[in-house]
Motif scaffolding. Sequence first.
Motif, PDB file in Angstrom:
ATOM      1  N   GLY A   1       1.220  -1.310  -0.069  1.00  0.00           N
ATOM      2  CA  GLY A   1      -0.079   0.120  -0.227  1.00  0.00           C
ATOM      3  C   GLY A   1       1.042   1.280   0.308  1.00  0.00           C
ATOM      4  N   GLY A   2       2.781   1.513  -0.134  1.00  0.00           N
ATOM      5  CA  GLY A   2       3.343   2.265  -0.355  1.00  0.00           C
ATOM      6  C   GLY A   2       3.566   3.328  -1.829  1.00  0.00           C
ATOM      7  N   ASP A   3       2.118   2.534  -2.405  1.00  0.00           N
ATOM      8  CA  ASP A   3       2.106   3.131  -4.001  1.00  0.00           C
ATOM      9  C   ASP A   3       1.608   4.420  -4.163  1.00  0.00           C
ATOM     10  OD1 ASP A   3       1.790   4.315  -6.622  1.00  0.00           O
ATOM     11  OD2 ASP A   3       0.281   2.282  -6.849  1.00  0.00           O
ATOM     12  N   PRO A   4       2.219   5.946  -3.656  1.00  0.00           N
ATOM     13  CA  PRO A   4       1.599   6.798  -3.602  1.00  0.00           C
ATOM     14  C   PRO A   4       0.187   6.882  -4.663  1.00  0.00           C
ATOM     15  CG  PRO A   4       4.014   7.224  -3.566  1.00  0.00           C
ATOM     16  CD  PRO A   4       3.506   5.563  -4.615  1.00  0.00           C
TER      17      PRO A   4
ATOM     18  N   THR B   1      -1.640   0.408   5.243  1.00  0.00           N
ATOM     19  CA  THR B   1      -1.411   1.588   4.439  1.00  0.00           C
ATOM     20  C   THR B   1      -2.192   2.615   4.566  1.00  0.00           C
ATOM     21  OG1 THR B   1      -2.105  -0.276   2.959  1.00  0.00           O
ATOM     22  CG2 THR B   1      -3.113   2.007   2.310  1.00  0.00           C
ATOM     23  N   VAL B   2      -3.228   2.407   5.350  1.00  0.00           N
ATOM     24  CA  VAL B   2      -3.714   3.061   6.483  1.00  0.00           C
ATOM     25  C   VAL B   2      -3.352   4.155   6.468  1.00  0.00           C
ATOM     26  CG1 VAL B   2      -6.526   2.503   6.194  1.00  0.00           C
ATOM     27  CG2 VAL B   2      -4.784   2.260   7.607  1.00  0.00           C
ATOM     28  N   LEU B   3      -2.191   4.168   7.642  1.00  0.00           N
ATOM     29  CA  LEU B   3      -1.221   5.136   8.585  1.00  0.00           C
ATOM     30  C   LEU B   3      -0.489   5.626   6.831  1.00  0.00           C
ATOM     31  CD1 LEU B   3       0.571   2.236  10.490  1.00  0.00           C
ATOM     32  CD2 LEU B   3      -1.252   3.684  11.708  1.00  0.00           C
ATOM     33  N   MET B   4      -0.006   5.226   6.059  1.00  0.00           N
ATOM     34  CA  MET B   4       1.008   5.885   4.982  1.00  0.00           C
ATOM     35  C   MET B   4      -0.533   6.561   4.633  1.00  0.00           C
ATOM     36  SD  MET B   4       3.016   2.787   3.290  1.00  0.00           S
ATOM     37  CE  MET B   4       4.448   2.267   4.131  1.00  0.00           C
ATOM     38  N   THR B   5      -1.970   6.051   4.089  1.00  0.00           N
ATOM     39  CA  THR B   5      -2.481   7.131   3.604  1.00  0.00           C
ATOM     40  C   THR B   5      -2.911   8.646   4.187  1.00  0.00           C
ATOM     41  OG1 THR B   5      -3.160   5.300   2.026  1.00  0.00           O
ATOM     42  CG2 THR B   5      -4.797   6.985   2.134  1.00  0.00           C
ATOM     43  N   ALA B   6      -2.977   7.599   5.240  1.00  0.00           N
ATOM     44  CA  ALA B   6      -3.571   9.392   6.433  1.00  0.00           C
ATOM     45  C   ALA B   6      -2.083   9.800   7.333  1.00  0.00           C
ATOM     46  CB  ALA B   6      -3.655   8.478   7.872  1.00  0.00           C
ATOM     47  N   HIS B   7      -1.465   9.834   6.864  1.00  0.00           N
ATOM     48  CA  HIS B   7       0.108  10.352   6.860  1.00  0.00           C
ATOM     49  C   HIS B   7      -0.140  11.139   5.510  1.00  0.00           C
ATOM     50  CE1 HIS B   7       4.678  12.241   6.905  1.00  0.00           C
ATOM     51  NE2 HIS B   7       4.034  11.440   8.604  1.00  0.00           N
ATOM     52  N   ARG B   8       0.188  10.523   4.729  1.00  0.00           N
ATOM     53  CA  ARG B   8       0.096  11.663   3.141  1.00  0.00           C
ATOM     54  C   ARG B   8      -0.907  12.499   3.020  1.00  0.00           C
ATOM     55  NH1 ARG B   8       3.014  11.052  -1.202  1.00  0.00           N
ATOM     56  NH2 ARG B   8       2.032  11.067  -3.387  1.00  0.00           N
TER      57      ARG B   8
END
Length: 119
Positions: free
Chosen positions: A8-11, A49-56
Amino acid sequence: MRQDPALGGDPGFQDFLALELMPRAEHEFGAAAQPDRSIIAGQSFGGITVLMTAHRHPQRFGKVLSQSPSLWKAPEIIRAYADEPCDLRLHLSVVTSGAWPTTPANCTGTAWRTVSARR
């Protein structure tokens, strides 16, 4: 931060969730547009994925529910939150005993830890 598409690290996927899917959900289903009324949730790789998405995209998601995220695959997300704090509510549940419960009900003693934080 490592951008591993398998985690889920795909921007591009993160942008899709925040910039395409959520606006469509607002338009078609009346989903909340305000970050303090929007939540993103996931478990295991979905938790990363949700941690990365919310941070982004903190302007889109103000609440995060990350259940037993696979932090062993991307531990740098924790450092990213520490280094670049954002205004969100984070509920993080992790297994600390090394055992893998199938449901929280299977957890005993101190195996299941829940951390809730607001910056």
